[in-house]
Enzyme design. Structure first.
Site, short mmCIF file in Angstrom:
data_model
loop_
_atom_site.label_atom_id
_atom_site.label_comp_id
_atom_site.label_asym_id
_atom_site.label_seq_id
_atom_site.Cartn_x
_atom_site.Cartn_y
_atom_site.Cartn_z
N ARG A 279 0.89 -1.17 0.00
CA ARG A 279 0.00 0.00 0.00
C ARG A 279 0.92 1.22 0.00
NH1 ARG A 279 -5.40 0.91 1.58
NH2 ARG A 279 -5.80 2.82 2.74
N HIS B 270 -6.90 1.51 -7.10
CA HIS B 270 -7.26 0.76 -5.87
C HIS B 270 -8.06 -0.47 -6.29
CE1 HIS B 270 -7.76 -0.09 -1.78
NE2 HIS B 270 -8.48 0.92 -1.37
N GLN C 111 -10.18 -2.76 -3.74
CA GLN C 111 -11.43 -2.13 -3.30
C GLN C 111 -12.51 -2.26 -4.37
OE1 GLN C 111 -12.48 -0.38 -0.35
NE2 GLN C 111 -14.37 -0.77 -1.47
N ASP D 238 -16.75 8.88 -3.28
CA ASP D 238 -15.60 8.63 -2.40
C ASP D 238 -15.31 9.91 -1.64
OD1 ASP D 238 -13.47 7.41 -1.17
OD2 ASP D 238 -12.16 7.41 -2.92
N CYS E 153 -16.54 3.51 -0.62
CA CYS E 153 -15.50 2.57 -0.19
C CYS E 153 -15.03 2.82 1.24
CB CYS E 153 -14.34 2.61 -1.16
SG CYS E 153 -13.50 4.20 -1.26
N ARG F 249 -14.42 -6.87 1.07
CA ARG F 249 -12.97 -6.76 0.93
C ARG F 249 -12.31 -8.07 1.39
NH1 ARG F 249 -10.36 -1.76 1.02
NH2 ARG F 249 -8.47 -3.02 0.76
#
Length: 310
Positions: free
Chosen positions: A100, A127, A130, A221, A264, A292
Site C-alpha cells: 500500500r 485501488h 477495493q 468517495d 468505499c 474486501r
C-alpha cells in the site's frame, strides 16, 4: 505466479473467476485454512489503513498462511534502500507481497524485481482490491449471474484512484459508467483512453444530475482521498469544487427507484454524501467493506494458482 496490480491487467474470465471464488468462500462455512498452508505473505504499508490491513491480515490467516506486517518507515526501504533490492530480499523470505504505497511506480518496480506475486493494496493511481469488492457487491445486489451489461453506474465526485479502477472495471465487466467530475479533478486520461479503446461505455461530464439519472448504482468517495496529489488536504477550494457533486436525497431520486448507494469508506457525512443517504435503506457500504475480506482471499488464491474456478 501472477501479480494482481490492476484490474486492466487481467482478462474478464480471470476476473469473473476471482468473483466466483469470493462467492464460494463467502458462502462456505467450511474452513479454507489449507489453501495457502505454510505460506507467508508480507504486507508493506506506506500509508495508514483500517480495512486493507485488517481484511488482508484476517484473510491471509483464514487461508492458512502467516501475515507479516511491515511499516515502510521502519524498513531499510524507508532509509533509502532501493525498491528493487527490497523486492529481491523479500522474495527469498516470503511467498507474496501486498503493498500500500503512494507512487504507482513503486508498485511496478517491486513487481518487476520480485520473483513472487505482488498485490496492489492501493496506490495514488488505482485501488483494484477495493473495486473488486465493489463489483462483488454490485453482483450480489444487481447481477447474481455476473452479467453486468444492463447496468449503469454513476460516479459522482473526485476522479481519483478509486475512480480509475472503476473505469478499468467498466471495461472488463461491461457495465456503463458515467463519471460526474469537476473538470479540474478528471480521472487519469491514460486510464480513460485505454478503457475506451477497449470498447468501454464511459462518459465524463460535469453535470452530476446527468450521471445520476436512471442509474442502478450511485457511488462516490471521500473528498480527501489518499490518491490525491499532495496527500490528504481538503481545502476550502477543493470542497467548493466538489460540493455540487455531493450525493444527497435529490441525486438518489434521479437514479432508479431500486438504485443502491456505494462508498468505499471512510465516509464523511455532510461532505461527499449526506447522512440520510449514507445510513439510508439504499446504502450497501457495510456489505462492500465486508466483501474486501472475501474478494482479497480470492485474489490471493488466484496469485498462488489455488483458485476453485480458474
Amino acid at each position: 505466479m501472477p501479480d494482481f496490480l490492476d484490474i486492466a491487467d487481467l482478462d474478464t474470465a480471470s476476473l469473473k473467476a476471482i468473483l466466483a471464488d469470493a462467492d464460494t468462500m463467502k458462502g462456505d462455512a467450511r474452513p479454507h485454512d489449507q489453501v495457502l498452508a505454510g505460506k507467508t505473505v508480507a504486507m508493506i504499508f506506506e500509508k495508514p489503513s483500517t480495512r486493507t490491513r485488517v481484511s488482508f491480515e484476517v484473510g491471509i490467516t483464514q487461508l492458512g498462511a502467516a501475515p507479516l506486517i511491515l511499516q515502510a518507515g521502519e524498513m531499510q526501504l524507508g532509509r533509502g534502500e532501493t525498491v528493487a533490492d527490497t523486492a529481491r530480499v523479500l522474495s527469498g523470505y516470503v511467498d507474496a507481497i501486498m503493498i500500500r504505497t503512494s507512487r504507482h511506480e513503486t508498485l511496478i518496480e517491486l513487481a518487476d524485481y520480485a520473483t513472487i506475486p505482488v498485490i496492489n493494496g492501493l496506490t495514488d493511481r488505482s485501488h483494484p482490491c477495493q473495486v473488486m469488492a465493489d463489483v462483488m457487491t454490485l453482483a450480489e445486489q444487481k447481477a447474481p449471474d455476473h452479467d453486468f451489461s444492463a447496468l449503469k453506474v454513476a460516479w459522482l465526485g473526485d476522479g481519483n484512484n478509486v475512480a480509475n479502477s472503476w473505469i478499468e472495471a467498466a471495461s472488463r465487466f461491461g457495465f456503463s459508467l458515467d463519471l460526474a467530475v469537476p473538470p479540474a479533478l478528471n480521472p487519469d486520461p491514460s486510464v480513460v483512453r485505454r478503457a475506451m479503446d477497449e470498447g468501454a461505455q464511459i462518459r465524463i461530464t460535469d453535470r452530476p444530475e446527468d450521471a445520476a439519472r436512471d442509474a442502478d448504482v450511485v457511488v462516490t468517495d471521500t473528498w480527501s482521498s489518499m490518491g490525491m496529489p499532495g496527500g490528504y488536504s481538503n481545502s476550502g477550494d477543493r470542497q467548493a469544487l466538489l460540493r455540487p457533486f455531493q450525493v444527497d436525497a435529490r441525486m438518489m431520486k434521479l437514479a432508479k427507484p431500486d438504485a443502491i448507494f456505494m462508498h468505499c469508506l471512510p465516509v464523511y457525512r455532510g461532505q461527499e454524501a449526506t447522512a440520510d443517504v449514507v445510513d439510508g435503506p439504499q446504502s450497501v457500504i457495510w456489505q462492500e467493506a465486508e466483501n474486501r475480506l472475501h474478494v482479497q482471499k480470492a485474489i490471493l488464491t488466484y496469485c498462488f494458482g489455488a483458485g476453485f474456478s480458474s
